[in-house]
Design a protein around this motif. Structure first.
Motif, PDB file in Angstrom:
ATOM      1  N   THR A   1      43.296  72.594   7.926  1.00  0.00           N
ATOM      2  CA  THR A   1      42.745  71.070   8.388  1.00  0.00           C
ATOM      3  C   THR A   1      42.008  71.146   9.914  1.00  0.00           C
ATOM      4  OG1 THR A   1      44.713  70.382   9.523  1.00  0.00           O
ATOM      5  CG2 THR A   1      44.532  69.757   7.056  1.00  0.00           C
ATOM      6  N   THR A   2      40.994  70.280   9.945  1.00  0.00           N
ATOM      7  CA  THR A   2      40.477  70.374  11.194  1.00  0.00           C
ATOM      8  C   THR A   2      41.011  69.346  12.222  1.00  0.00           C
ATOM      9  OG1 THR A   2      38.599  68.858  10.719  1.00  0.00           O
ATOM     10  CG2 THR A   2      38.265  71.421  10.461  1.00  0.00           C
ATOM     11  N   ALA A   3      40.795  69.300  13.350  1.00  0.00           N
ATOM     12  CA  ALA A   3      41.087  68.103  14.177  1.00  0.00           C
ATOM     13  C   ALA A   3      40.521  66.886  14.044  1.00  0.00           C
ATOM     14  CB  ALA A   3      41.187  68.570  15.646  1.00  0.00           C
ATOM     15  N   GLU A   4      39.163  67.100  13.623  1.00  0.00           N
ATOM     16  CA  GLU A   4      38.228  65.846  13.552  1.00  0.00           C
ATOM     17  C   GLU A   4      38.647  65.376  12.326  1.00  0.00           C
ATOM     18  OE1 GLU A   4      37.014  69.127  14.027  1.00  0.00           O
ATOM     19  OE2 GLU A   4      36.346  68.634  16.209  1.00  0.00           O
ATOM     20  N   ALA A   5      38.961  66.039  10.944  1.00  0.00           N
ATOM     21  CA  ALA A   5      39.343  65.413   9.652  1.00  0.00           C
ATOM     22  C   ALA A   5      40.553  64.686   9.948  1.00  0.00           C
ATOM     23  CB  ALA A   5      39.187  66.478   8.833  1.00  0.00           C
ATOM     24  N   PHE A   6      41.395  65.453  10.642  1.00  0.00           N
ATOM     25  CA  PHE A   6      42.963  64.859  10.750  1.00  0.00           C
ATOM     26  C   PHE A   6      42.981  63.528  11.445  1.00  0.00           C
ATOM     27  CE2 PHE A   6      47.129  64.739  12.668  1.00  0.00           C
ATOM     28  CZ  PHE A   6      47.940  64.892  11.544  1.00  0.00           C
ATOM     29  N   THR A   7      42.066  63.596  12.290  1.00  0.00           N
ATOM     30  CA  THR A   7      42.080  62.261  13.418  1.00  0.00           C
ATOM     31  C   THR A   7      41.307  61.312  12.648  1.00  0.00           C
ATOM     32  OG1 THR A   7      41.981  63.724  15.476  1.00  0.00           O
ATOM     33  CG2 THR A   7      41.164  61.529  15.680  1.00  0.00           C
ATOM     34  N   VAL A   8      40.174  61.451  11.968  1.00  0.00           N
ATOM     35  CA  VAL A   8      39.698  60.570  10.950  1.00  0.00           C
ATOM     36  C   VAL A   8      40.724  59.620   9.992  1.00  0.00           C
ATOM     37  CG1 VAL A   8      38.013  60.241   9.000  1.00  0.00           C
ATOM     38  CG2 VAL A   8      37.305  61.163  11.232  1.00  0.00           C
ATOM     39  N   LEU A   9      41.608  60.843   9.535  1.00  0.00           N
ATOM     40  CA  LEU A   9      42.531  60.406   8.308  1.00  0.00           C
ATOM     41  C   LEU A   9      43.625  59.615   9.198  1.00  0.00           C
ATOM     42  CD1 LEU A   9      43.713  60.422   5.625  1.00  0.00           C
ATOM     43  CD2 LEU A   9      44.948  62.415   6.229  1.00  0.00           C
ATOM     44  N   LEU A  10      44.219  60.039  10.209  1.00  0.00           N
ATOM     45  CA  LEU A  10      45.290  59.208  10.900  1.00  0.00           C
ATOM     46  C   LEU A  10      44.614  57.687  11.451  1.00  0.00           C
ATOM     47  CD1 LEU A  10      47.993  59.251  11.999  1.00  0.00           C
ATOM     48  CD2 LEU A  10      47.295  60.581  13.834  1.00  0.00           C
ATOM     49  N   VAL A  11      43.276  57.655  12.084  1.00  0.00           N
ATOM     50  CA  VAL A  11      42.951  56.625  12.763  1.00  0.00           C
ATOM     51  C   VAL A  11      42.513  55.512  11.332  1.00  0.00           C
ATOM     52  CG1 VAL A  11      40.824  55.509  13.974  1.00  0.00           C
ATOM     53  CG2 VAL A  11      42.033  57.413  14.742  1.00  0.00           C
TER      54      VAL A  11
ATOM     55  N   ALA B   1      44.022  55.594   8.546  1.00  0.00           N
ATOM     56  CA  ALA B   1      45.320  55.080   8.068  1.00  0.00           C
ATOM     57  C   ALA B   1      45.914  53.599   9.084  1.00  0.00           C
ATOM     58  CB  ALA B   1      46.267  56.218   8.057  1.00  0.00           C
ATOM     59  N   VAL B   2      45.808  53.879  10.205  1.00  0.00           N
ATOM     60  CA  VAL B   2      46.145  53.124  11.118  1.00  0.00           C
ATOM     61  C   VAL B   2      45.459  51.772  11.166  1.00  0.00           C
ATOM     62  CG1 VAL B   2      46.518  52.348  13.859  1.00  0.00           C
ATOM     63  CG2 VAL B   2      47.495  54.535  12.612  1.00  0.00           C
ATOM     64  N   ILE B   3      44.080  51.909  10.991  1.00  0.00           N
ATOM     65  CA  ILE B   3      42.938  50.700  10.782  1.00  0.00           C
ATOM     66  C   ILE B   3      43.584  49.966   9.376  1.00  0.00           C
ATOM     67  CG2 ILE B   3      40.960  50.287  10.487  1.00  0.00           C
ATOM     68  CD1 ILE B   3      39.948  52.378  12.347  1.00  0.00           C
ATOM     69  N   GLY B   4      43.555  50.539   8.640  1.00  0.00           N
ATOM     70  CA  GLY B   4      44.130  49.877   7.160  1.00  0.00           C
ATOM     71  C   GLY B   4      45.434  49.198   7.241  1.00  0.00           C
ATOM     72  N   VAL B   5      46.391  49.924   7.927  1.00  0.00           N
ATOM     73  CA  VAL B   5      47.707  49.298   8.197  1.00  0.00           C
ATOM     74  C   VAL B   5      47.323  47.981   8.964  1.00  0.00           C
ATOM     75  CG1 VAL B   5      50.023  49.456   9.486  1.00  0.00           C
ATOM     76  CG2 VAL B   5      49.009  51.175   7.878  1.00  0.00           C
ATOM     77  N   HIS B   6      46.763  48.286  10.348  1.00  0.00           N
ATOM     78  CA  HIS B   6      46.432  47.124  10.984  1.00  0.00           C
ATOM     79  C   HIS B   6      45.803  46.010  10.088  1.00  0.00           C
ATOM     80  CE1 HIS B   6      44.148  45.514  14.876  1.00  0.00           C
ATOM     81  NE2 HIS B   6      45.133  44.731  14.557  1.00  0.00           N
ATOM     82  N   ALA B   7      44.685  45.969   9.343  1.00  0.00           N
ATOM     83  CA  ALA B   7      43.970  45.260   8.726  1.00  0.00           C
ATOM     84  C   ALA B   7      45.273  44.530   7.848  1.00  0.00           C
ATOM     85  CB  ALA B   7      43.062  45.666   7.756  1.00  0.00           C
ATOM     86  N   GLN B   8      45.896  45.127   6.944  1.00  0.00           N
ATOM     87  CA  GLN B   8      47.152  44.796   6.058  1.00  0.00           C
ATOM     88  C   GLN B   8      48.143  43.774   6.928  1.00  0.00           C
ATOM     89  OE1 GLN B   8      48.705  47.089   3.074  1.00  0.00           O
ATOM     90  NE2 GLN B   8      47.476  48.833   3.942  1.00  0.00           N
ATOM     91  N   TRP B   9      48.376  44.186   8.071  1.00  0.00           N
ATOM     92  CA  TRP B   9      49.209  43.481   8.823  1.00  0.00           C
ATOM     93  C   TRP B   9      48.579  42.140   9.504  1.00  0.00           C
ATOM     94  CZ3 TRP B   9      49.485  42.948  14.437  1.00  0.00           C
ATOM     95  CH2 TRP B   9      50.609  42.355  14.835  1.00  0.00           C
ATOM     96  N   ARG B  10      47.417  42.084   9.823  1.00  0.00           N
ATOM     97  CA  ARG B  10      46.788  40.741  10.251  1.00  0.00           C
ATOM     98  C   ARG B  10      46.666  39.964   9.279  1.00  0.00           C
ATOM     99  NH1 ARG B  10      46.905  40.216  15.812  1.00  0.00           N
ATOM    100  NH2 ARG B  10      46.674  42.177  16.822  1.00  0.00           N
ATOM    101  N   VAL B  11      46.593  40.367   7.970  1.00  0.00           N
ATOM    102  CA  VAL B  11      46.160  39.405   6.797  1.00  0.00           C
ATOM    103  C   VAL B  11      47.579  39.012   6.427  1.00  0.00           C
ATOM    104  CG1 VAL B  11      45.518  39.420   4.301  1.00  0.00           C
ATOM    105  CG2 VAL B  11      44.025  40.434   5.921  1.00  0.00           C
ATOM    106  N   ALA B  12      48.389  39.887   6.360  1.00  0.00           N
ATOM    107  CA  ALA B  12      49.780  39.277   5.741  1.00  0.00           C
ATOM    108  C   ALA B  12      50.861  39.926   6.482  1.00  0.00           C
ATOM    109  CB  ALA B  12      50.034  39.714   4.089  1.00  0.00           C
ATOM    110  N   PRO B  13      51.121  39.504   7.819  1.00  0.00           N
ATOM    111  CA  PRO B  13      52.066  40.123   8.532  1.00  0.00           C
ATOM    112  C   PRO B  13      53.644  40.100   7.828  1.00  0.00           C
ATOM    113  CG  PRO B  13      51.357  38.027   9.532  1.00  0.00           C
ATOM    114  CD  PRO B  13      50.564  38.308   8.455  1.00  0.00           C
ATOM    115  N   GLU B  14      53.887  39.251   7.188  1.00  0.00           N
ATOM    116  CA  GLU B  14      55.073  38.957   6.810  1.00  0.00           C
ATOM    117  C   GLU B  14      55.457  39.994   5.412  1.00  0.00           C
ATOM    118  OE1 GLU B  14      52.472  37.160   4.021  1.00  0.00           O
ATOM    119  OE2 GLU B  14      52.729  37.087   6.150  1.00  0.00           O
TER     120      GLU B  14
END
Length: 191
Positions: A144-154, A156-169
């Protein structure tokens, strides 16, 4: 030494950026008017074009302010890595009320002709830069490269963030943090 007028100008600008960030997060960029922003800031709506030129100029100031906040959150102190766990930093960051702005703007930024697309891309770049600075090359999984790993991690977090904002429960951020931690290579963890 700053004059009283300079101080008032800086304060007006700060109030407008803060009000705009909150309203863009709540209503979206296109649905927020100068009048909405001026009323929330308690400042004349004529101040907006005077300070920023137009609504897009104000948005640019809001995004620049958020980019600086993101970079400051992850910035090394005295050239060293910050003592806080970057995953903990990211997870606490998405809990902040102003980060709702990122989700609201994302819906508008994906449109090809969106006036905010370029600015939102800059915000993502700042997030990736902040996270990538925390990941030592030797900690990356093989192949893996740092760039690709960072894109994946960010991403994932953006996706989690969106899900949490839509349905925090339905989204337990603490459980998600634990799961992400379990999936990351162990040598990414802080000593």
């Amino acid at each position: 030494m700053a004059t009283r007028r300079t101080e008032r100008t800086q304060e007006s600008r700060r109030l407008l950026v803060t009000a705009a960030a909150e309203l863009f997060a709540e209503k979206g960029y296109r649905q927020t008017s100068f009048l909405d922003i001026a009323e929330k800031a308690g400042i004349s709506r004529g101040s907006i074009p005077w300070h920023f030129g137009n609504k897009l100029g104000l948005l640019e100031a809001v995004i620049d302010d958020q980019i600086q906040a993101v970079l400051a959150r992850f910035a090394p102190v005295s050239g060293e890595r910050p003592p806080a766990d970057p995953l903990d930093q990211v997870m606490s960051f998405i809990r902040m009320p102003v980060t709702r702005l990122f989700i609201t703007l994302l819906a508008e930024a994906v449109e090809v002709d969106s006036p905010i697309r370029k600015h939102y891309a800059q915000l993502h770049a700042a997030l990736r830069q902040g996270v990538q600075a925390q990941i030592p090359e030797e900690a990356l999984p093989p192949g893996t490269t740092a760039e690709a790993f960072t894109v994946l991690l960010v991403g994932a977090v953006i996706g989690v963030h969106a899900q949490w904002r839509v349905a925090p429960e339905a989204v337990d951020l603490d459980a998600v943090r634990t799961t992400i931690r379990a999936l990351l290579p162990t040598n990414l963890e802080r000593p």
